[in-house]
Scaffold this active site. Structure first.
Site, PDB file in Angstrom:
ATOM      1  N   LYS A 186      17.712   6.917  16.282  1.00 50.99           N
ATOM      2  CA  LYS A 186      16.305   6.731  15.907  1.00 50.99           C
ATOM      3  C   LYS A 186      15.534   6.149  17.086  1.00 50.99           C
ATOM      4  CE  LYS A 186      16.482   2.049  15.775  1.00 50.99           C
ATOM      5  NZ  LYS A 186      15.696   1.153  16.676  1.00 50.99           N
ATOM      6  N   GLY A 194      23.769  -1.078  21.992  1.00 48.42           N
ATOM      7  CA  GLY A 194      22.824  -2.023  22.575  1.00 48.42           C
ATOM      8  C   GLY A 194      21.694  -1.358  23.317  1.00 48.42           C
ATOM      9  N   ASP A 217      18.644  -2.483  10.182  1.00 45.50           N
ATOM     10  CA  ASP A 217      18.342  -1.063  10.404  1.00 45.50           C
ATOM     11  C   ASP A 217      19.161  -0.134   9.513  1.00 45.50           C
ATOM     12  OD1 ASP A 217      16.562  -1.780  12.351  1.00 45.50           O
ATOM     13  OD2 ASP A 217      17.756  -1.066  14.047  1.00 45.50           O
ATOM     14  N   SER A 244      24.196   1.253  13.464  1.00 44.29           N
ATOM     15  CA  SER A 244      23.605   1.214  12.122  1.00 44.29           C
ATOM     16  C   SER A 244      23.678   2.579  11.458  1.00 44.29           C
ATOM     17  CB  SER A 244      22.147   0.751  12.202  1.00 44.29           C
ATOM     18  OG  SER A 244      22.058  -0.577  12.680  1.00 44.29           O
TER      19      SER A 244
END
Length: 356
Positions: A16, A142, A182, A149
């Site tokens: 995303k 990261g 998330d 997620s």
């Protein structure tokens, strides 16, 4: 002796970007910031192959379904009651096989909730089951792209597809919230407004297919470190009130998300861009990518990935080819950055294929 065949799902666990991210005040009771963000799902994804046995009455029968582990990849196998789990990770992206792995944590929380709901009498026998999750990692960790997620949400969706044990509209999002703010978003995907502290999800009219160029520096940034830097910048005082955030969310809902030519791109922002480590870099890339036809350029999540949106994938491909990795003074600023061309994605079909 060859093991018996397993049934399987083949899935994509998509990434995303954050089209908008506003950081609000800290909620004193839990010590976390209230957030308002708009997330957009991308085609850029990890692959997950999920295999499983039928329920078995005995452990001996279950053993006949368990294939040997793949010696060419890292894997871990462990037991949860009568469930035997194996997770294998491959690809160029490191993914730890310990308690911090979100796939493992998703399996754990689903199992715990699932077992609570089984109305078993004292003489009932819970069946033995084997699950094998083969994760091919592409999305960097990261990076502000939600890879972990997304993996966790995908595991929850598959387990619930198999067992239909948890109400999707209420209990499954609550379960997802325990894994990270998330994770609930990835149960829905597409274009969505996420607000509050625990990531309440409100689907928006879907953004049409746009080309996306991701620029990913060779470093990881944890969300915790980014929020600590933000608190240092704002000296612990929020730059926006709760009421102002509610007004912002109403404004976001009124955007013409389905018509990019009517979106006020300048109204989109990411508060983390104010941090010293991002401000100049994002501003320079925004100018450079605008010259290459970008509709909008912004930091994703808590960074460090920067994304640029284009009218279509071909335009993003052309910009990637034309992108000069050297700075205006000739220094090689972006040469070690990874550049990925992808597209926005708007379909809620998470399960792409189901084996018999």
């Amino acid at each position: 002796m060859q093991s018996r065949p397993l049934s399987e799902f083949c899935l994509l666990s998509r990434s995303k970007i954050n089209l908008f991210l506003q950081i609000g005040p800290v909620i004193p009771e839990i010590g976390l910031h209230r957030l308002t963000t708009v997330m957009q799902e991308l085609e850029y994804a990890d692959d997950i192959r999920f295999r499983y046995s039928p329920p078995c009455a005995t452990r001996a029968t279950l053993q006949s379904y368990i294939p040997p582990p793949d010696s060419s990849a890292k894997s871990v196998q462990y037991e949860l009651g009568n469930w035997l789990m194996r997770i294998t990770v491959r690809g160029d992206v490191e993914s730890p096989l310990n308690e911090s792995n979100l796939c493992l944590r998703a399996m754990n929380v689903y199992y715990a909730d699932f077992i609570k709901q089984l109305p078993l009498s004292e003489d009932s026998v819970r069946p033995y089951r084997f699950f094998a999750l083969d994760l091919h990692k592409r999305i960097p960790t990261g990076a502000g792209l939600g890879g972990g997620s997304s993996n966790a949400a995908t595991v929850l969706l598959v387990l619930n597809e198999l067992f239909e044990a948890i109400n999707f509209e209420t209990n499954l999002p609550n379960l997802a919230q325990t894994l990270g703010s998330d994770v609930p978003y990835f149960l829905y995907g597409e274009t969505a407004l996420c607000s509050g502290v625990r990531g309440e999800v409100y689907p928006l009219p879907p953004l049409p297919k746009l080309g996306v160029l991701l620029l990913i520096p060779p470093r990881q940034v944890s969300a915790g470190a980014a929020f600590a830097a933000w608190d240092g910048l704002t000296v612990g005082e929020s730059t926006v009130t709760e009421i102002e955030m509610i007004d912002t969310e109403e404004h976001i809902r009124s955007f013409s998300w389905t018509q990019p030519d009517r979106i006020l791109w300048s109204a989109l922002k990411n508060d983390f861009e104010a941090l010293d480590e991002y401000h100049n870099t994002v501003a320079a890339l925004r100018s450079r990518l605008a010259d290459l036809g970008a509709l909008h350029t912004q930091l994703s999540g808590s960074g460090p990935t920067v994304f640029a949106l284009f009218p279509d994938r071909a335009a993003a491909e052309a910009a990637n080819i034309s992108f000069d990795a050297t700075d205006r003074d000739g220094s090689s600023v972006y040469e070690d950055w990874q550049r990925i061309v992808t597209e926005t994605y708007n379909s809620r079909s998470y399960i792409d294929g189901k084996g018999a």
